[in-house]
Design an enzyme around this catalytic site. Sequence first.
Site, mmCIF file in Angstrom:
data_model
loop_
_atom_site.group_PDB
_atom_site.id
_atom_site.type_symbol
_atom_site.label_atom_id
_atom_site.label_comp_id
_atom_site.label_asym_id
_atom_site.label_seq_id
_atom_site.Cartn_x
_atom_site.Cartn_y
_atom_site.Cartn_z
ATOM 1 N N ASP A 94 2.082 16.320 -65.904
ATOM 2 C CA ASP A 94 2.197 17.471 -66.922
ATOM 3 C C ASP A 94 2.741 16.963 -68.170
ATOM 4 O O ASP A 94 3.816 16.663 -68.183
ATOM 5 C CB ASP A 94 3.099 18.312 -66.118
ATOM 6 N N LYS A 128 2.434 24.099 -77.620
ATOM 7 C CA LYS A 128 3.706 23.255 -78.180
ATOM 8 C C LYS A 128 3.438 22.318 -79.483
ATOM 9 O O LYS A 128 3.799 22.592 -80.522
ATOM 10 C CB LYS A 128 4.382 22.789 -77.159
ATOM 11 N N TRP A 141 10.119 22.485 -64.243
ATOM 12 C CA TRP A 141 8.751 22.516 -64.389
ATOM 13 C C TRP A 141 8.090 21.729 -63.288
ATOM 14 O O TRP A 141 6.954 22.283 -62.544
ATOM 15 C CB TRP A 141 8.178 22.184 -65.896
HETATM 16 N N1 PMP Z 1 4.915 22.859 -68.048
HETATM 17 C C1 PMP Z 1 5.904 22.274 -68.989
HETATM 18 C C2 PMP Z 1 6.219 21.237 -68.984
HETATM 19 C C3 PMP Z 1 6.189 23.404 -70.031
HETATM 20 O O1 PMP Z 1 7.150 23.354 -70.690
HETATM 21 C C4 PMP Z 1 5.605 24.742 -69.621
HETATM 22 C C5 PMP Z 1 6.039 25.943 -70.620
HETATM 23 N N2 PMP Z 1 7.138 25.939 -71.313
HETATM 24 C C6 PMP Z 1 4.764 24.829 -68.525
HETATM 25 C C7 PMP Z 1 4.540 23.959 -67.764
HETATM 26 C C8 PMP Z 1 4.164 26.121 -68.100
HETATM 27 O O2 PMP Z 1 3.215 26.582 -69.325
HETATM 28 P P1 PMP Z 1 2.851 27.923 -69.440
HETATM 29 O O3 PMP Z 1 3.875 29.021 -69.865
HETATM 30 O O4 PMP Z 1 1.547 27.713 -70.347
HETATM 31 O O5 PMP Z 1 2.008 28.556 -68.253
#
Ligand code: PMP
Length: 367
Positions: A174, A198, A105
């Site tokens: 994040d 989540k 991520w």
């Molecule tokens: N950052 C993290 C730490 C994530 O776990 C996720 C999704 N699993 C995202 C960003 C991306 O999120 P989204 O699918 O809502 O764009």
Amino acid sequence: GRKQIINFGAGPAKLPLPVLLQAQKELLDYKGLGISVLEMSHRSSDFIKIVNTTENDLRELLNIPENYKVIFLQGGGTGQFSAVPLNLIGLKEERSADYVVTGSWSAKAAIEAAKYGKVNIVHPKLDAYITIPNPSSWNLNPNASYVYCCANETLHGVEFPFVPDTKGTVLVCDMSSCFLSKPVDVSKFGLIFAGAQKNIGCAGVTVVIIREDLLGFALKECPIVFDYKVQESSNSLYNTPSTYSIYIMGLVLQWIKKCGGAQVMEQNSIAKSKLIYNVIDGSNGFYVSLPASIYRSRMNIPFRIGNANGDSILETEFLDKAAKHNMISLKGHRSVGGIRASLYNAVTVEEAQKLAEFMIDFMKEHH
Ligand code: PMP
């Protein structure tokens, strides 16, 4: 009633049953208005009350200081790691940002930021996402607009056990997969964002907490819906927000408050993750967890079965058997494979205990 399932999904994930029941109760007729929240104008006083209550509950739960603004946006975590450089890379003339890349991520976020400015990865590229490079070795650029990190890497199961010292540079984080799973000192951050799907709700809304002096630096190319200053000054209602997702988040925040708040979420997350890691560590190599133990995530526990690369026959059998025990969504992310148990706020200690017992039984059958 519904089938008794234990959902270990990584997100969208389990919601607390009291939240679902309340949403069900209010679905057709919200507080006697004769309409559903789904049908409500985002400009109505009733909806504005929902937004304000949700923000106030969040402020209370995280002790958010006065000089921080809370914004609810669409576009998910991915939208936010694009919005961050669009809003903040212009903080300093050099248009440069420092990135800590500890998993997929943060890696994706760094690629996105490079579209808008210079990106400096502050440490040598990691061979495997199983650790956090020691902050004392980070090559921080004093002229960077911000330092970016991901508090919990959802795929790799690597979590920061500390808030890094950025030597005065704005810290952006994040927290999508660990938000409100423990108390956080918001004042150490310039900006925090987290998708709701989540720990605090369903998909469709992303929370942004930003220090107010960081507003107003958006690049002229920044889409207006992602312009933090525009959204903040219109109470997240510049355009139609994800109304129902905000309502559900509000219900989850009330549930967290009733449970005792972020501290209780943290105690539970420590207890739940310990149950699983203890089985892994006591399995004599039958179960393998890759991250260095001090960086192991409390939220997402990826592991392999049989050996460090995973025995695919054993892993498939594990998932099939787990499903027969009504334990679902344990399959690792498609990019890494293996097994992953996600233990977000709504997952109970008893449910983690059941998984731990299942893992022990499965091991006894095969070891
Ligand atoms: N950052 C993290 C730490 C994530 O776990 C996720 C999704 N699993 C995202 C960003 C991306 O999120 P989204 O699918 O809502 O764009």
